[in-house]
Design a protein around this motif. Structure first.
Motif, PDB file in Angstrom:
ATOM      1  N   ILE A 114      -3.878   3.728   4.880  1.00  0.00           N
ATOM      2  CA  ILE A 114      -3.545   4.167   6.194  1.00  0.00           C
ATOM      3  C   ILE A 114      -4.484   5.679   6.118  1.00  0.00           C
ATOM      4  CG2 ILE A 114      -1.817   5.309   7.409  1.00  0.00           C
ATOM      5  CD1 ILE A 114       0.186   3.323   6.395  1.00  0.00           C
ATOM      6  N   ILE A 115      -4.649   6.177   4.878  1.00  0.00           N
ATOM      7  CA  ILE A 115      -5.180   7.653   4.596  1.00  0.00           C
ATOM      8  C   ILE A 115      -6.302   7.270   3.859  1.00  0.00           C
ATOM      9  CG2 ILE A 115      -2.866   8.780   5.244  1.00  0.00           C
ATOM     10  CD1 ILE A 115      -2.894   9.219   2.050  1.00  0.00           C
ATOM     11  N   ALA A 116      -7.234   8.174   4.018  1.00  0.00           N
ATOM     12  CA  ALA A 116      -8.500   8.531   3.234  1.00  0.00           C
ATOM     13  C   ALA A 116      -8.135   8.822   1.882  1.00  0.00           C
ATOM     14  CB  ALA A 116      -9.728   9.072   3.674  1.00  0.00           C
ATOM     15  N   GLY A 117      -8.636   8.436   0.771  1.00  0.00           N
ATOM     16  CA  GLY A 117      -7.905   8.868  -0.570  1.00  0.00           C
ATOM     17  C   GLY A 117      -9.179   8.457  -1.761  1.00  0.00           C
ATOM     18  N   ARG A 118      -8.713   8.533  -2.819  1.00  0.00           N
ATOM     19  CA  ARG A 118      -9.384   8.136  -4.118  1.00  0.00           C
ATOM     20  C   ARG A 118      -8.497   7.345  -4.998  1.00  0.00           C
ATOM     21  NH1 ARG A 118     -10.677  10.981  -9.012  1.00  0.00           N
ATOM     22  NH2 ARG A 118      -9.557  12.647  -8.408  1.00  0.00           N
ATOM     23  N   ILE A 119      -8.824   6.307  -5.526  1.00  0.00           N
ATOM     24  CA  ILE A 119      -7.988   5.327  -6.197  1.00  0.00           C
ATOM     25  C   ILE A 119      -8.002   6.120  -7.585  1.00  0.00           C
ATOM     26  CG2 ILE A 119      -7.932   3.196  -7.421  1.00  0.00           C
ATOM     27  CD1 ILE A 119      -9.675   1.970  -5.092  1.00  0.00           C
ATOM     28  N   GLU A 120      -6.442   6.105  -7.983  1.00  0.00           N
ATOM     29  CA  GLU A 120      -6.124   6.911  -9.091  1.00  0.00           C
ATOM     30  C   GLU A 120      -5.368   6.002 -10.274  1.00  0.00           C
ATOM     31  OE1 GLU A 120      -6.532   9.807 -10.235  1.00  0.00           O
ATOM     32  OE2 GLU A 120      -7.154  10.793  -8.148  1.00  0.00           O
ATOM     33  N   LYS A 121      -4.788   4.926  -9.798  1.00  0.00           N
ATOM     34  CA  LYS A 121      -4.273   4.217 -10.690  1.00  0.00           C
ATOM     35  C   LYS A 121      -3.901   2.865 -10.058  1.00  0.00           C
ATOM     36  CE  LYS A 121      -0.394   3.747 -14.198  1.00  0.00           C
ATOM     37  NZ  LYS A 121       0.905   4.589 -14.627  1.00  0.00           N
ATOM     38  N   TRP A 122      -3.956   1.664 -10.745  1.00  0.00           N
ATOM     39  CA  TRP A 122      -3.594   0.300 -10.504  1.00  0.00           C
ATOM     40  C   TRP A 122      -2.370   0.005 -11.283  1.00  0.00           C
ATOM     41  CZ3 TRP A 122      -5.419  -2.830  -6.668  1.00  0.00           C
ATOM     42  CH2 TRP A 122      -6.776  -2.723  -6.102  1.00  0.00           C
ATOM     43  N   TYR A 123      -1.178  -0.557 -10.581  1.00  0.00           N
ATOM     44  CA  TYR A 123      -0.101  -1.029 -11.218  1.00  0.00           C
ATOM     45  C   TYR A 123       0.171  -2.562 -11.261  1.00  0.00           C
ATOM     46  CZ  TYR A 123       1.400   3.770 -10.354  1.00  0.00           C
ATOM     47  OH  TYR A 123       1.739   5.099 -10.200  1.00  0.00           O
ATOM     48  N   VAL A 124      -0.740  -3.348 -10.694  1.00  0.00           N
ATOM     49  CA  VAL A 124      -0.774  -4.677 -10.873  1.00  0.00           C
ATOM     50  C   VAL A 124      -2.173  -5.312 -11.074  1.00  0.00           C
ATOM     51  CG1 VAL A 124       1.481  -5.079  -9.526  1.00  0.00           C
ATOM     52  CG2 VAL A 124      -0.809  -4.940  -8.397  1.00  0.00           C
ATOM     53  N   SER A 125      -2.203  -6.668 -11.296  1.00  0.00           N
ATOM     54  CA  SER A 125      -3.480  -7.070 -11.387  1.00  0.00           C
ATOM     55  C   SER A 125      -3.647  -8.435 -10.396  1.00  0.00           C
ATOM     56  CB  SER A 125      -3.771  -7.681 -12.852  1.00  0.00           C
ATOM     57  OG  SER A 125      -2.625  -8.859 -13.269  1.00  0.00           O
ATOM     58  N   GLU A 126      -4.708  -9.060 -10.325  1.00  0.00           N
ATOM     59  CA  GLU A 126      -5.005 -10.019  -9.479  1.00  0.00           C
ATOM     60  C   GLU A 126      -4.219 -11.257  -9.759  1.00  0.00           C
ATOM     61  OE1 GLU A 126      -9.020 -10.909  -8.682  1.00  0.00           O
ATOM     62  OE2 GLU A 126      -9.547  -8.980  -7.496  1.00  0.00           O
ATOM     63  N   GLY A 127      -3.573 -11.917  -8.761  1.00  0.00           N
ATOM     64  CA  GLY A 127      -2.796 -13.202  -9.136  1.00  0.00           C
ATOM     65  C   GLY A 127      -1.511 -12.904  -9.545  1.00  0.00           C
ATOM     66  N   ALA A 128      -1.078 -11.546  -9.767  1.00  0.00           N
ATOM     67  CA  ALA A 128       0.146 -11.244 -10.040  1.00  0.00           C
ATOM     68  C   ALA A 128       1.360 -11.447  -8.800  1.00  0.00           C
ATOM     69  CB  ALA A 128       0.219  -9.926 -10.421  1.00  0.00           C
ATOM     70  N   TYR A 129       2.573 -11.861  -8.997  1.00  0.00           N
ATOM     71  CA  TYR A 129       3.652 -11.621  -8.084  1.00  0.00           C
ATOM     72  C   TYR A 129       4.094 -10.423  -7.862  1.00  0.00           C
ATOM     73  CZ  TYR A 129       8.004 -12.794  -5.728  1.00  0.00           C
ATOM     74  OH  TYR A 129       8.987 -12.933  -4.951  1.00  0.00           O
ATOM     75  N   VAL A 130       4.303  -9.987  -6.631  1.00  0.00           N
ATOM     76  CA  VAL A 130       4.786  -8.801  -6.184  1.00  0.00           C
ATOM     77  C   VAL A 130       6.056  -8.753  -5.099  1.00  0.00           C
ATOM     78  CG1 VAL A 130       2.848  -7.244  -6.681  1.00  0.00           C
ATOM     79  CG2 VAL A 130       3.240  -8.357  -4.511  1.00  0.00           C
ATOM     80  N   ALA A 131       7.083  -8.313  -5.351  1.00  0.00           N
ATOM     81  CA  ALA A 131       8.149  -8.193  -4.481  1.00  0.00           C
ATOM     82  C   ALA A 131       7.884  -7.005  -3.435  1.00  0.00           C
ATOM     83  CB  ALA A 131       9.434  -7.725  -5.053  1.00  0.00           C
TER      84      ALA A 131
END
Length: 451
Positions: free
Chosen positions: A77-94
């Protein structure tokens, strides 16, 4: 054994007892061919009267019935810079799980105390608005006091005016009385002088009368003076009454002007408070947008923006998510010429990619490996490929679809139409006629109506 000799062994030696030898003896081939041909013709003739299910075949793919259950792309929604990923591809998220964190890249949002300072501005402006509100209330009370004071002053002035009017009336009566006494005194003085000349009155009596007449003259002048003074007092009372009203109007106008100015300042302060509160809400919401959350339960399919420190713009796609719990459906496309043959509730058989099947399109009952479906929706306009989209869900009366079936898998759909004899279907195909639009029940109903 070659049959070279002219002597026939079978004519001299009986073979009726040798069954295996009898089976090797040639028979009349013509009779055999006739029997085979007759059997084939009878079978073909019987096949012509077997029921054949008309159908429309179409390609499609597996999707979700509801739009919110289909694969979707999560955007920033806003412009920004990626700081941290908490999940990986293929992971299940609630739903609500944090996927990644971004930081601000616009200088107006760098302040770490942006929210407290904005809240301080809101509180200050709110107090300012309250102060103006108190001033407005004080001015309203002042205006009410002026109105009450004016009523009392007007009553006082009216009483004074009435007293002046009564005083004028009283002095007027006294003045008229003094004038009457003056006239009577003058007449008496003339008679006294006449009597003195005739010798009937003494000089002392005449002088005493003259003194009395002078007193009467003095009283006339005093009465006239009092009358004029009371008239002046009446005029002063009238002027004072007018002055009270004018002064009240001036004071009221000034108080109302101050009140409206305070109200205007109050409204401006309240508008500023609303604007600052809106700005604070925007800042607070923007702070929450720094964390990309999962919109629903699902699996992360593919990350579009990767790495740490990568800059993204407003509305940029970040990753794709596939909902975990979705009601599967098949999105198939039919030609415009076949659209009138399909309606909501029609049965459809599917051959899914990865599930082997033996298909007899005209005899779906003996097909193996296909799955049933029911038409639930159709588009009212053709798409970019000049075909109409048809949504088909799992048929509750049939075998359930495979559990391992995933969205995006290919599906070969066979929309089942009317049951007709095989000979009719061959005749229709040879003549290029379309499949029957009406169902058999509708045909029977039309026939009854004609009769």
């Amino acid at each position: 054994m070659l049959n070279i000799s002219r002597t026939k062994i079978k004519e001299s030696i009986p073979f009726s007892g040798a069954k295996s030898l009898v089976m090797t003896l040639p028979v009349k081939e013509a009779q055999k061919r006739v029997r085979i041909l007759t059997a084939v013709v009878l079978v073909f003739f019987l096949i012509l009267f077997l029921p054949w299910t008309q159908n429309v075949r179409s390609k499609g793919y597996v999707t979700a019935l509801r739009p919110d259950q289909r694969p979707q792309t999560i955007h920033s929604i806003i412009a920004g810079r990626i700081e941290k990923w908490y999940v990986s591809e293929g992971a299940y998220v609630a739903k609500g799980d944090t996927i990644l964190q971004i930081s601000e890249i616009k200088d107006e949002y760098f302040d770490s105390l942006l929210l407290p300072r904005t809240q301080q501005q809101v509180d200050s402006k709110a107090l300012s608005a309250q102060s103006y509100g108190g001033k407005v209330d004080a001015l309203k009370n002042q205006i009410e006091a002026l109105k009450r004071n004016n009523i009392l002053k007007i009553q006082q002035a009216n009483n004074k005016l009435k007293m002046a009017e009564l005083k004028v009336e009283s002095d007027s009566i006294k003045f008229q009385q003094a004038q009457v006494n003056y006239e009577i005194g003058a007449q008496q003085l003339e008679r006294w002088e006449a009597l003195y000349k005739e010798g009937l009155r003494s000089l002392t009596d005449l002088e005493s009368r003259r003194l009395k007449f002078q007193d009467v003259q003095t009283k006339v002048i005093a009465a006239e003076n009092d009358y004029l003074s009371s008239q002046n007092a009446l005029i002063s009372a009238q002027i004072e009454l007018e002055t009270i009203d004018n002064e009240f109007k001036d004071k009221l106008a000034k108080a109302e002007s101050d009140m409206y100015s305070a109200m205007s300042s109050q409204f401006d302060a309240e508008a500023t408070v609303s604007k600052l509160e809106n700005q604070y809400s925007n800042y607070e919401a923007r702070t929450g947008f720094r964390y990309i959350l999962a919109p629903q339960n699902g699996y992360l399919a593919r990350a579009i923006q990767v790495g740490i420190g990568e800059t993204i713009k407003e509305g940029d796609a970040i990753l794709n998510i596939v909902p975990a719990d979705a009601s599967l459906a098949v999105e198939m496309y039919v030609q415009p010429v076949d659209l009138p043959l399909i309606k909501v509730g029609n049965k459809v058989r599917f051959i899914f990619d990865g599930w082997p099947a033996i298909v007899f399109s005209g005899w779906p009952q003996i097909s193996n490996g296909t799955f049933g479906g029911v038409v639930v929706a159709m588009d009212q306009f053709a798409g970019s490929n000049n075909q109409y989209r048809v949504l088909v869900i799992e048929d509750p009366e049939e075998e359930p679809w495979p559990e391992m079936l995933r969205m995006g898998s290919g599906a070969d759909g066979i929309a089942l139409l009317n049951d007709v004899p095989v000979w009719y279907e061959i005749w229709r195909q040879l003549n290029g006629f379309p499949a029957d639009y009406y169902t058999q029940e509708q045909k029977d109903q039309l026939a009854k109506e004609k009769k």
